[in-house]
Design a protein around this motif. Sequence first.
Motif, short mmCIF file in Angstrom:
data_model
loop_
_atom_site.label_atom_id
_atom_site.label_comp_id
_atom_site.label_asym_id
_atom_site.label_seq_id
_atom_site.Cartn_x
_atom_site.Cartn_y
_atom_site.Cartn_z
N ARG A 98 81.09 45.10 44.36
CA ARG A 98 80.78 45.48 44.73
C ARG A 98 81.63 45.82 46.06
N PRO A 99 81.71 47.04 46.65
CA PRO A 99 82.54 47.70 48.14
C PRO A 99 82.28 46.14 48.79
N LEU A 100 84.40 45.73 48.92
CA LEU A 100 83.84 44.51 50.30
C LEU A 100 85.22 44.91 51.22
N THR A 138 87.61 46.01 46.34
CA THR A 138 86.23 45.32 45.53
C THR A 138 87.15 44.28 44.79
N GLU A 141 86.92 42.43 41.47
CA GLU A 141 86.85 43.20 39.77
C GLU A 141 86.10 41.83 39.01
#
Length: 239
Positions: free
Chosen positions: A135-137, A165, A167
């Motif tokens: 998910r985008p962080l 992100t 993995e």
Amino acid sequence: MEIKELKWERRLVWDVVSDEEKSRIFEFADDYKKFLSANKTEREVVETFVSELKAHGFRDISEGGDKVFMVNRGKALAAVAFGEKPLSEGVRIVASHIDVPRIDMKPVPLYEDTGIAMMDTHYYGGIKKFHWVARPLAIHGVVVKEDGRVVKVVFGESPDEPVLTIEDLLPHLARKAQYGKKIEEAIPGEKLNLIVGSIPLPDKENKDRVKLAILKLLNDKYGIVEEDFISAEIEIVPA
């Protein structure tokens, strides 16, 4: 009283509130969503609360007055509005925590592995680790420079910045590595390292060119160097 009147039946709130109340509910929810999106760390929450308190007539406790606040290390806040009655008649106290489960960055976290720049992390609180992968962080925090200046860092939120992100395994690879394990064991905490870049600097003479590319991005935007991570407090949050 009839027998059926003895029983209480649960009803949906949407069936009993008025249209005006529904509007207020959605207005409150929209404001709360904006607050959560803008304030992802304790420091950001405190900064927002201080601005709100000042807008409502509160002053720093050092200035005195009957509506004052005090900030502790930028991460905790107390506000007091003095009433007219004596303390012996009681006080009203509202308390809330502003820390949340998250992932913190370790000191000097940036490294390069197989052409990918990554940051070493450790998690804070009882996070559900599977919520944090694929998910985008973004990274939010502060860096204290050698001269004592505090630099605020927000990286990964802008469209022109790398998409950060953590993995996860592809489904066909996860069958043996994850599917037979308990959910808390499928994604080990020590594997929650942040991917921050994969495009190297063009100079092929340099070692760790992808890591250097990220350091250059951070230096161009914030004026920081790798050594500054030693005196940094940086958190990984949802972008």
